[in-house]
Each structure stands twice: as structure tokens, then as C-alpha cells.
Design a protein around this motif. Sequence first.
Motif, PDB file in Angstrom:
ATOM      1  N   LEU A 158       0.824  -1.203   0.000  1.00  0.00           N
ATOM      2  CA  LEU A 158       0.000   0.000   0.000  1.00  0.00           C
ATOM      3  C   LEU A 158       0.858   1.253   0.000  1.00  0.00           C
ATOM      4  O   LEU A 158       0.631   2.189  -0.781  1.00  0.00           O
ATOM      5  CB  LEU A 158      -0.907  -0.004   1.235  1.00  0.00           C
ATOM      6  CG  LEU A 158      -2.382  -0.318   1.021  1.00  0.00           C
ATOM      7  CD1 LEU A 158      -3.082  -0.494   2.353  1.00  0.00           C
ATOM      8  CD2 LEU A 158      -3.048   0.770   0.191  1.00  0.00           C
ATOM      9  N   ARG A 159       1.829   1.293   0.891  1.00  0.00           N
ATOM     10  CA  ARG A 159       2.703   2.471   0.945  1.00  0.00           C
ATOM     11  C   ARG A 159       3.425   2.677  -0.379  1.00  0.00           C
ATOM     12  O   ARG A 159       3.526   3.797  -0.875  1.00  0.00           O
ATOM     13  CB  ARG A 159       3.713   2.306   2.083  1.00  0.00           C
ATOM     14  CG  ARG A 159       3.111   2.404   3.472  1.00  0.00           C
ATOM     15  CD  ARG A 159       4.143   2.007   4.509  1.00  0.00           C
ATOM     16  NE  ARG A 159       3.625   2.115   5.870  1.00  0.00           N
ATOM     17  CZ  ARG A 159       4.093   1.416   6.896  1.00  0.00           C
ATOM     18  NH1 ARG A 159       5.075   0.539   6.701  1.00  0.00           N
ATOM     19  NH2 ARG A 159       3.577   1.582   8.103  1.00  0.00           N
ATOM     20  N   SER A 160       3.916   1.576  -0.943  1.00  0.00           N
ATOM     21  CA  SER A 160       4.635   1.662  -2.207  1.00  0.00           C
ATOM     22  C   SER A 160       3.739   2.167  -3.333  1.00  0.00           C
ATOM     23  O   SER A 160       4.129   3.025  -4.137  1.00  0.00           O
ATOM     24  CB  SER A 160       5.206   0.280  -2.559  1.00  0.00           C
ATOM     25  OG  SER A 160       5.819   0.291  -3.818  1.00  0.00           O
ATOM     26  N   ARG A 161       2.498   1.657  -3.398  1.00  0.00           N
ATOM     27  CA  ARG A 161       1.572   2.070  -4.451  1.00  0.00           C
ATOM     28  C   ARG A 161       1.168   3.530  -4.295  1.00  0.00           C
ATOM     29  O   ARG A 161       1.093   4.274  -5.270  1.00  0.00           O
ATOM     30  CB  ARG A 161       0.325   1.190  -4.429  1.00  0.00           C
ATOM     31  CG  ARG A 161       0.527  -0.227  -4.898  1.00  0.00           C
ATOM     32  CD  ARG A 161       0.871  -0.292  -6.385  1.00  0.00           C
ATOM     33  NE  ARG A 161       2.304  -0.118  -6.632  1.00  0.00           N
ATOM     34  CZ  ARG A 161       2.831   0.229  -7.784  1.00  0.00           C
ATOM     35  NH1 ARG A 161       2.074   0.467  -8.815  1.00  0.00           N
ATOM     36  NH2 ARG A 161       4.125   0.353  -7.927  1.00  0.00           N
ATOM     37  N   LEU A 162       0.887   3.952  -3.074  1.00  0.00           N
ATOM     38  CA  LEU A 162       0.498   5.346  -2.860  1.00  0.00           C
ATOM     39  C   LEU A 162       1.655   6.281  -3.193  1.00  0.00           C
ATOM     40  O   LEU A 162       1.460   7.324  -3.835  1.00  0.00           O
ATOM     41  CB  LEU A 162       0.022   5.551  -1.427  1.00  0.00           C
ATOM     42  CG  LEU A 162      -1.316   4.883  -1.078  1.00  0.00           C
ATOM     43  CD1 LEU A 162      -1.593   4.987   0.418  1.00  0.00           C
ATOM     44  CD2 LEU A 162      -2.478   5.509  -1.866  1.00  0.00           C
ATOM     45  N   ALA A 163       2.861   5.906  -2.777  1.00  0.00           N
ATOM     46  CA  ALA A 163       4.021   6.722  -3.137  1.00  0.00           C
ATOM     47  C   ALA A 163       4.195   6.767  -4.647  1.00  0.00           C
ATOM     48  O   ALA A 163       4.512   7.819  -5.226  1.00  0.00           O
ATOM     49  CB  ALA A 163       5.278   6.167  -2.465  1.00  0.00           C
ATOM     50  N   GLY A 164       3.966   5.624  -5.310  1.00  0.00           N
ATOM     51  CA  GLY A 164       4.085   5.580  -6.765  1.00  0.00           C
ATOM     52  C   GLY A 164       3.060   6.423  -7.486  1.00  0.00           C
ATOM     53  O   GLY A 164       3.274   6.841  -8.628  1.00  0.00           O
ATOM     54  N   LEU A 165       1.924   6.676  -6.843  1.00  0.00           N
ATOM     55  CA  LEU A 165       0.898   7.550  -7.414  1.00  0.00           C
ATOM     56  C   LEU A 165       1.166   9.024  -7.128  1.00  0.00           C
ATOM     57  O   LEU A 165       0.459   9.891  -7.630  1.00  0.00           O
ATOM     58  CB  LEU A 165      -0.475   7.169  -6.855  1.00  0.00           C
ATOM     59  CG  LEU A 165      -1.068   5.859  -7.369  1.00  0.00           C
ATOM     60  CD1 LEU A 165      -2.250   5.439  -6.491  1.00  0.00           C
ATOM     61  CD2 LEU A 165      -1.508   5.987  -8.820  1.00  0.00           C
ATOM     62  N   GLY A 166       2.187   9.305  -6.316  1.00  0.00           N
ATOM     63  CA  GLY A 166       2.535  10.680  -6.018  1.00  0.00           C
ATOM     64  C   GLY A 166       1.997  11.203  -4.703  1.00  0.00           C
ATOM     65  O   GLY A 166       2.041  12.407  -4.443  1.00  0.00           O
ATOM     66  N   PHE A 167       1.491  10.315  -3.847  1.00  0.00           N
ATOM     67  CA  PHE A 167       0.971  10.751  -2.561  1.00  0.00           C
ATOM     68  C   PHE A 167       2.109  11.173  -1.638  1.00  0.00           C
ATOM     69  O   PHE A 167       3.194  10.586  -1.648  1.00  0.00           O
ATOM     70  CB  PHE A 167       0.184   9.615  -1.891  1.00  0.00           C
ATOM     71  CG  PHE A 167      -1.248   9.514  -2.328  1.00  0.00           C
ATOM     72  CD1 PHE A 167      -2.284   9.779  -1.444  1.00  0.00           C
ATOM     73  CD2 PHE A 167      -1.574   9.149  -3.632  1.00  0.00           C
ATOM     74  CE1 PHE A 167      -3.612   9.678  -1.839  1.00  0.00           C
ATOM     75  CE2 PHE A 167      -2.892   9.042  -4.044  1.00  0.00           C
ATOM     76  CZ  PHE A 167      -3.922   9.325  -3.142  1.00  0.00           C
TER      77      PHE A 167
END
Length: 281
Positions: free
Chosen positions: A117-126
Motif C-alpha cells: 500500500l505504501r509503495s503504491r500510494l508513493a508511486g501515485l505521487g501521494f
Amino acid sequence: MAEQHTPRSLIVTLYGAYGRETSGSLAVAELIRLLAAVGVDAPSVRSSVSRLKRRGLLEARPTAAGAAGYALSADARQLLDDGDRRIYAPPSPGAGDGWVLAVFSVPESERSKRHVLRSRLAGLGFGTAAPGVWLAPARLYDETRHTLERLQLAPYVELFKGEHLGFAPTAEAVARWWDLPALAKQHEDFLDRHEPVLRAWQSRPAPDPAGAGADAEAAYRDYLLALDSWRRLPYADPGLPGELLPHGWPGARSAEVFGALHGLLRETGGAFVRGALPGRG
């Protein structure tokens, strides 16, 4: 070939730029021919196609000529369609546009999903406002929802839209939520690599969009490399409002440079691609 341009990344970039305009399916021999122009050897193409297939981004599908080939999966098309809105239409957001918040909680027994989750959100620019509380410009809501649903992470997340009401000034808070010096460095690196390429093209006659002449392969090569570099940036930097960013922020200039390269080279590059595909030129 520049270090950042991995074969897998270039294959995805090629499909995103031109693969959706053909039958959608490319034979491995065609991929080898097209990737050779940017310095990728045949074994790297084959192994990268296999990895992308295992990851569910490519699937076996005959080409228009009936040969064995690979096309984007439905998930990969959704990913690229979402990406198009960032890559080709950089926004001009205002501080009043608001934010989308992702608040998540993952049971300890499934803590591996917490990392995903953290990785995906960071990858989306969060950016990170607090542990388990992430935020991004509000226009990213649809793409965030698609991503979490595709990865089956939606049950762990609640999404909200809202505005920042304090207590620190929003510009100060944004500087905590995102690593702005690191983002600026990515924009500067893009400019260092690709602004000289743009100046070189602008100093000579515009390339023929029909792909005639020796410029076609060069236009394709320079455009594909610029796109492969650029498409990461709107994810690292999600288009934060200009009034919340430091003076002299390089993001606007890097967007201008990519936009100019896109306008100047894309059509000629596409003509080169069609000419390299038997029966589709």
C-alpha cells in the motif's frame, strides 16, 4: 543507453506511445527491431517480455498479420489510460482544488500488504501527512481508486476529499509531506538530458511527420527516450499547486520541454514505427 532506461520500461513506453495505435499486438521480432533503435539487444527484449507477461501487463495475442504476438492486458491498458492524463495533459492546479486523502489500516497478520500500500500510494505521487494518512491533489481520486481496486487493496483503505484547514500554512505543510528538493532534482535531471535534445531539433528544419528522410529514426529514438524519462515525473511530482512550491520550481520548465518534444517528434516517430512493421506502414 542512459542508465535509467531499462528494457522493461522502454517496452511499456513503446506500447503506451504507439502500440495502442496498431492492432494492439506486436510480435517479439517487431519489438526487437523497434527497441534496437534505442540500444536494447534482442536477449534483453525477450527476457523483459517474459517478465511483463508474468506480471500480467502483457498477454499473448496474434498480430494483425496472424503472427504470434503480445498485447497490453486490460489492467495495463487501464494503467496507461490513467497515465495519459498525467503525462500528456499536465494540470494547472490551484491550492483551492483540494486534496484526496487515503487513510489505511492493515491487520498485523497481513502486514506485507502494508508495504504494498505504501509503495503504491508513493508511486501515485501521494505525500505522507501522518502514519497511515496519505494525501495527493484531489484530481487523482479516480486513478487512485482504479489502482487500489486493481491490486485488491481497497478493503484496507478509506478515501476522502477535503481541504487543508491548518494549523501550519499549507506551503509549509506541503514541504513536510513531500521531499521537494528530491523532486526538483528529478526535474533538473530531465532538463539536463532532454533540453539540449530539444534545442538541437529546434535548430534545424522540422522533421517530416510522414517519416520521410533520415530524421525518422532519430525522431523516434529521441521521442521514446524523452517519454520514457518524462512519464515517471508526473508520478513522483503529482502536480502540486504552483503557489505552494518554492520560487523557481523547475517542474513547469520540464513540462514545457517534454511538451515541445512531443509536438515536434511524436508524429514522425509514429511514421517510423509503422514503417518498421511489415504490412502496417
